[in-house]
Design a protein around this motif. Sequence first.
Motif, PDB file in Angstrom:
ATOM      1  N   LEU A 340       5.943  -6.243  20.696  1.00 53.00           N
ATOM      2  CA  LEU A 340       7.234  -5.869  19.585  1.00 53.00           C
ATOM      3  C   LEU A 340       6.946  -4.046  19.521  1.00 53.00           C
ATOM      4  O   LEU A 340       6.230  -3.388  18.629  1.00 53.00           O
ATOM      5  CB  LEU A 340       8.286  -6.014  18.508  1.00 53.00           C
ATOM      6  CG  LEU A 340       9.313  -4.986  17.882  1.00 53.00           C
ATOM      7  CD1 LEU A 340      10.615  -5.467  18.436  1.00 53.00           C
ATOM      8  CD2 LEU A 340       9.564  -6.161  16.403  1.00 53.00           C
ATOM      9  N   GLU A 341       8.241  -3.679  20.401  1.00 55.75           N
ATOM     10  CA  GLU A 341       7.448  -1.723  20.435  1.00 55.75           C
ATOM     11  C   GLU A 341       7.233  -1.591  18.799  1.00 55.75           C
ATOM     12  O   GLU A 341       8.734  -1.595  18.023  1.00 55.75           O
ATOM     13  CB  GLU A 341       8.324  -1.050  20.739  1.00 55.75           C
ATOM     14  CG  GLU A 341       7.731   0.407  21.205  1.00 55.75           C
ATOM     15  CD  GLU A 341       8.957   1.352  21.840  1.00 55.75           C
ATOM     16  OE1 GLU A 341       8.776   1.622  22.995  1.00 55.75           O
ATOM     17  OE2 GLU A 341       9.982   2.447  21.200  1.00 55.75           O
ATOM     18  N   ASP A 342       6.744  -0.441  18.057  1.00 56.84           N
ATOM     19  CA  ASP A 342       6.762  -0.048  16.696  1.00 56.84           C
ATOM     20  C   ASP A 342       6.325  -1.435  16.240  1.00 56.84           C
ATOM     21  O   ASP A 342       6.782  -1.013  14.404  1.00 56.84           O
ATOM     22  CB  ASP A 342       8.237   0.825  16.253  1.00 56.84           C
ATOM     23  CG  ASP A 342       7.418   1.752  17.388  1.00 56.84           C
ATOM     24  OD1 ASP A 342       6.814   3.047  17.646  1.00 56.84           O
ATOM     25  OD2 ASP A 342       9.195   2.348  17.492  1.00 56.84           O
ATOM     26  N   SER A 343       6.108  -2.090  15.985  1.00 57.34           N
ATOM     27  CA  SER A 343       5.406  -3.443  15.465  1.00 57.34           C
ATOM     28  C   SER A 343       5.198  -3.633  14.155  1.00 57.34           C
ATOM     29  O   SER A 343       5.158  -3.105  13.339  1.00 57.34           O
ATOM     30  CB  SER A 343       4.623  -4.668  16.258  1.00 57.34           C
ATOM     31  OG  SER A 343       4.808  -5.708  15.381  1.00 57.34           O
ATOM     32  N   GLU A 344       3.915  -2.595  14.016  1.00 56.87           N
ATOM     33  CA  GLU A 344       3.198  -2.233  12.717  1.00 56.87           C
ATOM     34  C   GLU A 344       4.396  -1.257  11.291  1.00 56.87           C
ATOM     35  O   GLU A 344       4.044  -1.782  10.749  1.00 56.87           O
ATOM     36  CB  GLU A 344       1.835  -1.401  13.390  1.00 56.87           C
ATOM     37  CG  GLU A 344       1.295  -1.548  11.969  1.00 56.87           C
ATOM     38  CD  GLU A 344      -0.062  -0.513  11.951  1.00 56.87           C
ATOM     39  OE1 GLU A 344      -0.718   0.127  10.592  1.00 56.87           O
ATOM     40  OE2 GLU A 344      -0.622   0.193  13.329  1.00 56.87           O
ATOM     41  N   LEU A 345       4.632  -0.431  12.129  1.00 55.82           N
ATOM     42  CA  LEU A 345       5.784   0.293  11.094  1.00 55.82           C
ATOM     43  C   LEU A 345       6.531  -1.019  11.426  1.00 55.82           C
ATOM     44  O   LEU A 345       6.988  -0.765   9.654  1.00 55.82           O
ATOM     45  CB  LEU A 345       6.789   1.191  12.269  1.00 55.82           C
ATOM     46  CG  LEU A 345       8.098   2.137  11.601  1.00 55.82           C
ATOM     47  CD1 LEU A 345       6.810   2.946  10.183  1.00 55.82           C
ATOM     48  CD2 LEU A 345       8.625   3.116  12.759  1.00 55.82           C
ATOM     49  N   LEU A 346       7.474  -1.482  11.865  1.00 54.28           N
ATOM     50  CA  LEU A 346       8.439  -2.254  11.464  1.00 54.28           C
ATOM     51  C   LEU A 346       7.985  -3.735   9.920  1.00 54.28           C
ATOM     52  O   LEU A 346       8.766  -3.807   9.365  1.00 54.28           O
ATOM     53  CB  LEU A 346       9.214  -2.832  12.835  1.00 54.28           C
ATOM     54  CG  LEU A 346       9.812  -2.590  13.507  1.00 54.28           C
ATOM     55  CD1 LEU A 346      10.777  -2.632  14.513  1.00 54.28           C
ATOM     56  CD2 LEU A 346      11.289  -1.392  12.883  1.00 54.28           C
ATOM     57  N   ILE A 347       7.267  -3.471  10.766  1.00 50.72           N
ATOM     58  CA  ILE A 347       6.062  -4.784   9.851  1.00 50.72           C
ATOM     59  C   ILE A 347       6.414  -4.225   8.527  1.00 50.72           C
ATOM     60  O   ILE A 347       6.189  -5.166   7.029  1.00 50.72           O
ATOM     61  CB  ILE A 347       4.754  -5.467   9.937  1.00 50.72           C
ATOM     62  CG1 ILE A 347       5.006  -6.775  11.378  1.00 50.72           C
ATOM     63  CG2 ILE A 347       3.898  -6.205   9.414  1.00 50.72           C
ATOM     64  CD1 ILE A 347       3.806  -6.699  12.325  1.00 50.72           C
ATOM     65  N   ASN A 348       5.339  -2.800   8.890  1.00 46.81           N
ATOM     66  CA  ASN A 348       5.631  -3.050   7.444  1.00 46.81           C
ATOM     67  C   ASN A 348       6.727  -2.040   6.698  1.00 46.81           C
ATOM     68  O   ASN A 348       6.772  -2.447   5.189  1.00 46.81           O
ATOM     69  CB  ASN A 348       4.936  -0.832   7.084  1.00 46.81           C
ATOM     70  CG  ASN A 348       3.758  -1.365   7.191  1.00 46.81           C
ATOM     71  OD1 ASN A 348       2.122  -2.280   6.858  1.00 46.81           O
ATOM     72  ND2 ASN A 348       2.726  -0.335   8.210  1.00 46.81           N
ATOM     73  N   LEU A 349       8.064  -2.000   6.928  1.00 42.01           N
ATOM     74  CA  LEU A 349       8.724  -1.971   6.537  1.00 42.01           C
ATOM     75  C   LEU A 349       9.603  -3.224   5.640  1.00 42.01           C
ATOM     76  O   LEU A 349       9.840  -2.936   5.002  1.00 42.01           O
ATOM     77  CB  LEU A 349      10.255  -1.507   7.414  1.00 42.01           C
ATOM     78  CG  LEU A 349       9.770  -0.329   7.289  1.00 42.01           C
ATOM     79  CD1 LEU A 349      10.863   0.729   8.765  1.00 42.01           C
ATOM     80  CD2 LEU A 349      10.523   0.761   5.854  1.00 42.01           C
ATOM     81  N   ALA A 350       8.827  -4.709   6.320  1.00 40.55           N
ATOM     82  CA  ALA A 350       9.663  -5.738   6.449  1.00 40.55           C
ATOM     83  C   ALA A 350       8.544  -5.871   5.098  1.00 40.55           C
ATOM     84  O   ALA A 350       9.812  -6.687   4.493  1.00 40.55           O
ATOM     85  CB  ALA A 350       9.560  -6.798   7.344  1.00 40.55           C
ATOM     86  N   LYS A 351       7.671  -6.050   5.021  1.00 41.87           N
ATOM     87  CA  LYS A 351       6.498  -5.831   3.954  1.00 41.87           C
ATOM     88  C   LYS A 351       7.445  -5.162   2.487  1.00 41.87           C
ATOM     89  O   LYS A 351       7.191  -6.066   1.023  1.00 41.87           O
ATOM     90  CB  LYS A 351       5.288  -6.010   3.952  1.00 41.87           C
ATOM     91  CG  LYS A 351       4.881  -6.600   5.252  1.00 41.87           C
ATOM     92  CD  LYS A 351       3.662  -6.996   5.295  1.00 41.87           C
ATOM     93  CE  LYS A 351       2.112  -7.617   5.663  1.00 41.87           C
ATOM     94  NZ  LYS A 351       1.409  -7.750   6.474  1.00 41.87           N
ATOM     95  N   SER A 352       7.728  -4.050   2.724  1.00 37.83           N
ATOM     96  CA  SER A 352       8.207  -3.192   1.331  1.00 37.83           C
ATOM     97  C   SER A 352       9.538  -3.843   1.240  1.00 37.83           C
ATOM     98  O   SER A 352       9.390  -4.067  -0.716  1.00 37.83           O
ATOM     99  CB  SER A 352       8.837  -1.267   1.648  1.00 37.83           C
ATOM    100  OG  SER A 352       7.262  -1.300   2.563  1.00 37.83           O
ATOM    101  N   LEU A 353      10.164  -4.761   1.716  1.00 39.83           N
ATOM    102  CA  LEU A 353      11.316  -4.538   1.570  1.00 39.83           C
ATOM    103  C   LEU A 353      11.098  -6.050   0.609  1.00 39.83           C
ATOM    104  O   LEU A 353      11.567  -6.806  -0.504  1.00 39.83           O
ATOM    105  CB  LEU A 353      12.233  -4.393   3.076  1.00 39.83           C
ATOM    106  CG  LEU A 353      13.406  -5.170   2.359  1.00 39.83           C
ATOM    107  CD1 LEU A 353      14.865  -4.379   1.522  1.00 39.83           C
ATOM    108  CD2 LEU A 353      14.563  -5.404   3.378  1.00 39.83           C
ATOM    109  N   ALA A 354      10.418  -6.965   1.491  1.00 42.47           N
ATOM    110  CA  ALA A 354      10.170  -8.567   0.594  1.00 42.47           C
ATOM    111  C   ALA A 354       9.575  -8.065  -1.155  1.00 42.47           C
ATOM    112  O   ALA A 354       9.572  -8.648  -1.700  1.00 42.47           O
ATOM    113  CB  ALA A 354       8.550  -8.779   1.811  1.00 42.47           C
ATOM    114  N   ALA A 355       8.548  -7.050  -0.892  1.00 43.47           N
ATOM    115  CA  ALA A 355       8.069  -7.016  -2.404  1.00 43.47           C
ATOM    116  C   ALA A 355       9.218  -6.546  -3.391  1.00 43.47           C
ATOM    117  O   ALA A 355       9.282  -6.824  -5.114  1.00 43.47           O
ATOM    118  CB  ALA A 355       6.681  -5.720  -2.732  1.00 43.47           C
TER     119      ALA A 355
END
Length: 364
Positions: A340-355
């Motif tokens: 997935l393109e920009d996967s690291e960025l998207l994972i970080n956003l997802a984790k921030s929302l999850a927090a």
Amino acid sequence: MSHTTTQERAAGAIMGAFIGDALALGPHWYYDLAELRRDYGEWITTYTDPKPGRYHSGRKAGQLSQSGIVLTHMLRSLVENGRYDEADFCRRLDEQLFPLLDGTPMAGPGGYTCQSIRHAWRCRVEQKLPWGKTGGHADTTEAIERTLALAVRYAFQPAELAATVANNTHLTQIDDTVISMTVAYAAVLSMLVQGHALDAALSGKLMQLVKTGKLPFHAVTLGDLQPPRPGDPDPPRAGRFASPDALLTPSYMAQAAVDEDIRIEPAWKVSIVYGMPCAIYHQLPAVYYLAARFRDDFESAVLHAVNGGGQNQARASLTGALVGAQVGLAGIPQHFLDGLEDSELLINLAKSLAAQTDSAMTRN
């Protein structure tokens, strides 16, 4: 209840949606399944390039469609503000999306602009109307594809979830039935983020939220959908939606998925059973069925969604969110994240929302 953590489930839901969106980028909107098989083989297993001249032409395997890009705008807004800020979200569309559109379908970021966004663009850019006067009559899942982030953020706050999802949907779609089905999907996703199972009991749990006034649906029946007794008063209206039936669909689909006398084989043919088109009433039954049947198998769920053709991008994205919430981020195969393109960025956003979701759970 699921043994995964709230943050795992919340992040899994967001990444599941992104992965489903990107997986269908190449083979999007093939209604001729023979043509789909000729172009992509008998079974699509990973990200693919769109063919020249088709939807999303020029995009590359692993990239997001415009729906995925809008979901990213929603995520950034939520993460940076710590809550849903409608003015901020609308500003992002005005400044970062609409200047890149021209009002035609085959243009704009992602290679295709959907009906509801085109309508909103015309209202804002050509007619200079304020937000709130921009909704149209598209009967599609386009609002779900961005408000699923609101479902994750407000997973433990059902009243706030219903209000924010309904209000955001109204920016682009004004049909009450579409809005109610969009809110219902968000409520289902929120229950999965909490750790509940997508099973025959889930709709009953949602109906209890209606009975207590936490979800804005009107209900006159008693438990187990029994009719009111003679002399019973009409209950006070809990909210704007005339019927809670959209909350009942997921458990019926979950029952169908495990009933030995009901077999859809192979499972991708759910798109034929419930319909390939874009309309929300075709999409959601298929999404709920796949998410219940493959509740522990993210890969099978999204690949059957993609290989069914038609509006497989919405089907895969919404299925991916539901199954991602059930298996958690760690339950998503690594190769889908890697591709997935920009996967690291998207994972970080997802984790921030999850927090944020986890913090809201603790406060409640």
